[in-house]
Design an enzyme around this catalytic site. Sequence first.
Site, PDB file in Angstrom:
ATOM      1  N   GLU A   1      -5.435  21.916  31.131  1.00  0.00           N
ATOM      2  CA  GLU A   1      -5.034  21.606  29.750  1.00  0.00           C
ATOM      3  C   GLU A   1      -5.883  20.480  29.214  1.00  0.00           C
ATOM      4  OE1 GLU A   1      -0.857  20.702  29.045  1.00  0.00           O
ATOM      5  OE2 GLU A   1      -0.295  22.237  30.497  1.00  0.00           O
TER       6      GLU A   1
ATOM      7  N   GLU B   1       2.392  19.795  36.082  1.00  0.00           N
ATOM      8  CA  GLU B   1       2.434  18.320  36.075  1.00  0.00           C
ATOM      9  C   GLU B   1       3.517  17.795  37.001  1.00  0.00           C
ATOM     10  OE1 GLU B   1       2.733  17.526  31.851  1.00  0.00           O
ATOM     11  OE2 GLU B   1       0.563  17.444  31.660  1.00  0.00           O
TER      12      GLU B   1
HETATM   13  C1  BG6 Z   1       1.303  18.796  28.766  1.00  0.00           C
HETATM   14  C2  BG6 Z   1       2.316  19.875  29.014  1.00  0.00           C
HETATM   15  O1  BG6 Z   1       1.732  17.629  29.313  1.00  0.00           O
HETATM   16  O2  BG6 Z   1       1.091  18.393  27.451  1.00  0.00           O
HETATM   17  C3  BG6 Z   1       2.516  20.841  27.864  1.00  0.00           C
HETATM   18  O3  BG6 Z   1       1.979  20.585  30.173  1.00  0.00           O
HETATM   19  C4  BG6 Z   1       2.532  20.064  26.570  1.00  0.00           C
HETATM   20  O4  BG6 Z   1       3.681  21.566  28.100  1.00  0.00           O
HETATM   21  C5  BG6 Z   1       1.203  19.353  26.414  1.00  0.00           C
HETATM   22  O5  BG6 Z   1       2.822  20.830  25.462  1.00  0.00           O
HETATM   23  C6  BG6 Z   1       1.026  18.596  25.105  1.00  0.00           C
HETATM   24  O6  BG6 Z   1       2.077  17.708  24.907  1.00  0.00           O
HETATM   25  P1  BG6 Z   1       2.974  17.779  23.591  1.00  0.00           P
HETATM   26  O7  BG6 Z   1       4.081  16.822  23.842  1.00  0.00           O
HETATM   27  O8  BG6 Z   1       2.068  17.360  22.496  1.00  0.00           O
HETATM   28  O9  BG6 Z   1       3.423  19.180  23.460  1.00  0.00           O
END
Ligand code: BG6
Length: 491
Positions: A389, A179
């Site tokens: 993701e 990101e």
């Molecule tokens: C993404 C990141 O933005 O979101 C991850 O690459 C992160 O590292 C994921 O864990 C989910 O966000 P969060 O804050 O719920 O862990």
Amino acid sequence: MNSSKNIKVPNGFPDGFLWGGATAANQYEGAYMEDGKLPSVADVQPHGVFGYPDRNAKYYPTHEGIDFYHRYKEDIAEFAEMGFNVYRTSVAWTRLFPTGEETEPNEKGLEFYDNMFKELKNRGMEIMITISHYEMPLNLADKYGGWKNRKMIDFYIKFVTTMVNRWKGIVKYWLTFNEIGNNIHKMEWMTAGIDPLNDTLQDCYQASHYQFVASSLAVKTIHEIDPKAKVGSVIEYKTIYPMSCDPKDSIVVMKEKQRGYFFSDVQIRGKYPRYTWEYFKDNNIEIEYTDEDMEIIKKYPVDFLSFTYYRSRIASKDYIESVQKETNTSDKEVEGDTSYRGDSNIVNTGKTNHYLKLTPSGWSIDPDGLYLALVDLYDRYQVPIFVAENGLGIKEELVDGTVNDTYRIEYLRDHILAMKKAIRSGVDLFGYTWWGPIDLVSNGSGQMSKRYGFIYVDRNDAGEGTLKRYRKKSFYWYKKVIASNGEDLSD
Ligand code: BG6
């Protein structure tokens, strides 16, 4: 004469589509000081602190994570049981170069990944490595001010060269920065080692510039050492809708989108887009760069684009102006983000999108937004695309040794259908990794209770629990989906 009648419209996922899960070292490995490792920027971020370091907290969730460091065999066996043919994770920079400044890598750290990669390969998974996923050595942040400093490029390339020399022919996909755009007044500590209390927008963009140069040099290095490997960029993509049909809202959306495209435009098109210079001028940003930097960026673009997608936002001119007035700033990212610096039910306008459902932590659930993202990004770049993701983080209880997570199945099904639709529209999508296939530490909040996994881990927000693993209902559902290459989406 040709006829369009014979042109085939794809009606499903292509053969060899990559299905798997994504994790990041600092969010699950634990063992934060073992076998020579030293702390990373993530290791001073306590539970509940949204993106800010704190050196005096009592408890840091990354220190033990879910103890993947000692349980990787058992966990990888579970991923294999679900049928993963790809696994995305990161290599902790601090295992290889504990301070970032060593000239020789830490052999023990390399050995851990040798073993882990062997396990993944033996179980039929391609490996996708995020080179930097929110975990640069703490020493480099403290001593050099993180990515504000040009010296970071050399430290990073040393790390990259070591890894590719060691794992050429083993790691097929590399992602240069997780990101990458999140440097910009959002998670500057985690992404770039920049102090979030004392930074300026200038610092953030300067850091991004050095990351662009480093990313391009990584592409060069990886291609030279392992010509078969592919290198990608990871951006965070949030589909943005205008609040109303007031043209001014659409202009705000366009500008917001450009702030996101900036990163992929540079990494894929190999140059700073024209709209950046206007933005820099209006915000008094003066990037220091050399002609050689720009040559490097031009010469070594990434091979593919990946992105993270969780939710969509709405934007309006009125809201942005009111927040800017209130905070007396024209540069802070205007966003009520529930995972970061706040915990309310708002999205980009301070209002929820009433067409969409929200997760309990306030993230909109919007599979159509994923379809729009895929088509938009492919139309813009025409390079292969990977969903790095996507996921649903939610509080859950273990009942009778499992979690009946039908909501996760529903979320996943709808997002798979969105991908299928995009493939039908001609998008060259080659894989998908669900975020957090096993419960892990939340990046935004440091919580364990924000669970994403198909596998439940017995550990709570205070670091208590047996760490025992339990399969949730979605575990079996995803397995069936993968076995049918995305065709069987029934309950
Ligand atoms: C993404 C990141 O933005 O979101 C991850 O690459 C992160 O590292 C994921 O864990 C989910 O966000 P969060 O804050 O719920 O862990």
